[in-house]
Every structure is written in C-alpha cells, then in structure tokens.
Design an enzyme around this catalytic site. Structure first.
Site, mmCIF file in Angstrom:
data_model
loop_
_atom_site.group_PDB
_atom_site.id
_atom_site.type_symbol
_atom_site.label_atom_id
_atom_site.label_comp_id
_atom_site.label_asym_id
_atom_site.label_seq_id
_atom_site.Cartn_x
_atom_site.Cartn_y
_atom_site.Cartn_z
ATOM 1 N N HIS A 87 -4.959 -14.172 9.555
ATOM 2 C CA HIS A 87 -4.056 -13.028 9.645
ATOM 3 C C HIS A 87 -4.732 -11.783 10.206
ATOM 4 C CE1 HIS A 87 -1.144 -15.466 7.552
ATOM 5 N NE2 HIS A 87 -1.970 -15.630 6.539
ATOM 6 N N ARG A 108 1.807 -10.696 6.113
ATOM 7 C CA ARG A 108 3.263 -10.812 6.199
ATOM 8 C C ARG A 108 3.822 -10.243 7.498
ATOM 9 N NH1 ARG A 108 5.769 -9.177 0.416
ATOM 10 N NH2 ARG A 108 7.576 -10.202 1.364
ATOM 11 N N LYS A 168 23.978 15.640 -6.117
ATOM 12 C CA LYS A 168 23.574 14.240 -5.991
ATOM 13 C C LYS A 168 23.866 13.474 -7.280
ATOM 14 C CE LYS A 168 21.438 14.464 -1.899
ATOM 15 N NZ LYS A 168 21.828 13.669 -0.717
ATOM 16 N N PRO A 198 0.833 -1.202 0.000
ATOM 17 C CA PRO A 198 0.000 0.000 0.000
ATOM 18 C C PRO A 198 0.871 1.256 0.000
ATOM 19 C CG PRO A 198 -0.774 -1.578 1.637
ATOM 20 C CD PRO A 198 0.549 -2.078 1.139
ATOM 21 N N GLU A 199 0.618 2.135 -0.964
ATOM 22 C CA GLU A 199 1.370 3.386 -1.032
ATOM 23 C C GLU A 199 0.503 4.514 -0.478
ATOM 24 O OE1 GLU A 199 3.717 4.155 -4.463
ATOM 25 O OE2 GLU A 199 3.926 2.047 -4.984
#
Length: 270
Positions: free
Chosen positions: A91, A110, A151, A2-3
């Site tokens: 879960h 997980r 960078k 999930p973002e």
C-alpha cells in the site's frame, strides 16, 4: 481516521526533512486514490524545491515555487520519511525522493486519501469553504453561539461540521463536550453563550494536549517502523463506555450518533 492532531504531528515530523529539499524523482505506483493522482505529477514536481509543509484542517500542503500538492491521509494513510533502502510495501502508493537521499513515502491501505496539484490551495474546492482553525483567534465562543442560533441539530454534530470549525473529529468532540459539561444530544441552538465559551476553550485545550502528546509519544518519523502517538492514554470518555466517570464515578453511557460512537457522563453533562 487520522484527526487534526495526528495530521499536525505528521506535519511537524516530516517538515524538517522536506523543507528546502529538491525533488529528484517521483514514483506513483497506484494513482487510484479517492481522486486520481494527476498523470503529470512527476513532471510538475521533479526539480522543484519544497518551500514549506503547511496544514489546513486535515489537509497538508507541500508548497513549491510553482504550485502546491494537497495531501490528505484519508481513513488510514500515513506519510513516512525513509532513510534506508526499505522496499515499498503493498500500500505504499507514492514516493518523493529528495536530493538529501531520503524518501517521503505515502501509504494508504484504503486509498481514501489524495494527492492533488493546485496553483491556489486556499481557493481549491476542498479548502475554500472550510471553517476556522480551532487553535486560531478566529475560533471562539461567540462564533459558535452565532452560528448555532436556530439550529436543531445535536451540538456534537454541529461541532463536527467543518463549515463551523475544522478538525474536531469524533474522538475530540466527545472529549471537548465532556470537559465543557455539555450533553452531546443537546440542540445546538439551545446552548448559551457562556457554555459556548467553555466549549471553545475545551476544544482548544483538548486539541493542544493531543498535538503535544502526539509529538512526545511519537517514536520516529524516520524509516518504516514508527507509528504516530495517539491520545488514547489520556481519553476521559471516548472508548470508555460502561466505565466509571473520572470526575464523578458514574457509569459512562455509550450511544450511536450518525453511526459514530458517542460516550458521555449522564451526571456531568447536561
């Protein structure tokens, strides 16, 4: 994983069911998440009222009068609002039963997520050093330009650094770089201010659209059968390696960067 848009969609979905409600019972079936669930979580929460459901980056805050629970969904976790007697699945690790009779249920196959108690969420070690929110006024092209000077890292990796800006995960980095016309391997320090203006706007546009679509394609946060709506139907490059670019028709290339799939158009992105 999930973002940020999926986390924000979850926050928006559960908040109306939780805010102003008092926790009557806490059940922790498995405390062994990424960090152990506090042994005294039930004692801290039972009898307290949820004042707000907030978000910082991919972390959700359940805000109480006497502290805050920091919730992270991990790689595959979810928060559901259960209104019936649906029994917990394998879960389903944590239940918060509220005085309305509904249950806020945390599922994490997980076990990479977390439920942590804190008195000061914004200074918690997980939160304190995060960069600005991508949809806030603090995030803009000049910020990216300033932080990128010198960078040598690829711009995609730079954009996904949570110290630079939070919540731009792999999917949305691919999409934003395509919209801005920037090659994902270009060195961050070699990109001009004008192009960073375009990239910042592309990030805002992409994430805003994903949040809106997550909300409109979400069937239901109630009971156990609803699934968050992801942005897949509108993706321009991610997951489309080898297919034609929707802008120029050229074949999209797919490479691996930091063990993540990266898709770009060799003609549109420089």
């Amino acid at each position: 994983m999930p973002e940020l848009p999926e986390v924000e969609t979850t926050r928006q979905g559960i908040a109306p069911h939780c805010e102003g409600r008092t926790v009557t019972r806490v059940t922790v079936r498995n405390p062994k998440l990424r960090w152990p669930v506090p042994d005294d979580l039930a004692a801290r929460l039972e009898g307290q009222t949820i004042r707000a459901v907030d978000r910082r980056a991919k972390y959700m805050f359940l805000v109480f009068d006497r502290g805050t629970v920091i919730v992270h969904l991990g790689m595959s976790g979810s928060l559901r609002v259960i209104t019936d007697n649906t029994p917990p699945l394998t879960h389903d690790h944590i239940d918060l039963v509220l005085d309305s009779g509904i249950t806020l249920r945390f599922n994490d196959p997980r076990r990479f997520g977390c439920w942590l108690w804190t008195d000061a969420p914004l200074t918690h070690p997980l939160i304190a050093h995060l960069g600005p929110e991508p949809l806030s006024g603090d995030f803009n092209g000049p910020l990216l330009f300033r932080l990128s000077r010198g960078k040598q890292t690829p711009v995609k990796s730079f954009l996904m650094d949570n110290r630079v800006v939070v919540g731009v995960g792999n999917i949305y980095a691919n999409e934003a770089l395509f919209k801005a016309g920037i090659h994902p391997r270009r060195k961050a320090g070699r990109i001009s201010l004008d192009r960073y203006h375009r990239l910042a706007e592309a990030v805002r546009e992409t994430l805003s659209a994903a949040i809106l679509m997550g909300g409109t394609t979400l069937r239901d946060f109630v009971n156990s059968d609803g699934k968050p709506g992801y942005f897949a139907q509108s993706l321009l490059v991610y997951g489309r390696g080898g297919e034609s670019c929707k802008h120029c028709g050229s074949p999209l290339k797919e490479i691996r960067m930091n063990n993540r799939s990266t898709v770009y158009c060799p003609k549109c992105q420089r």
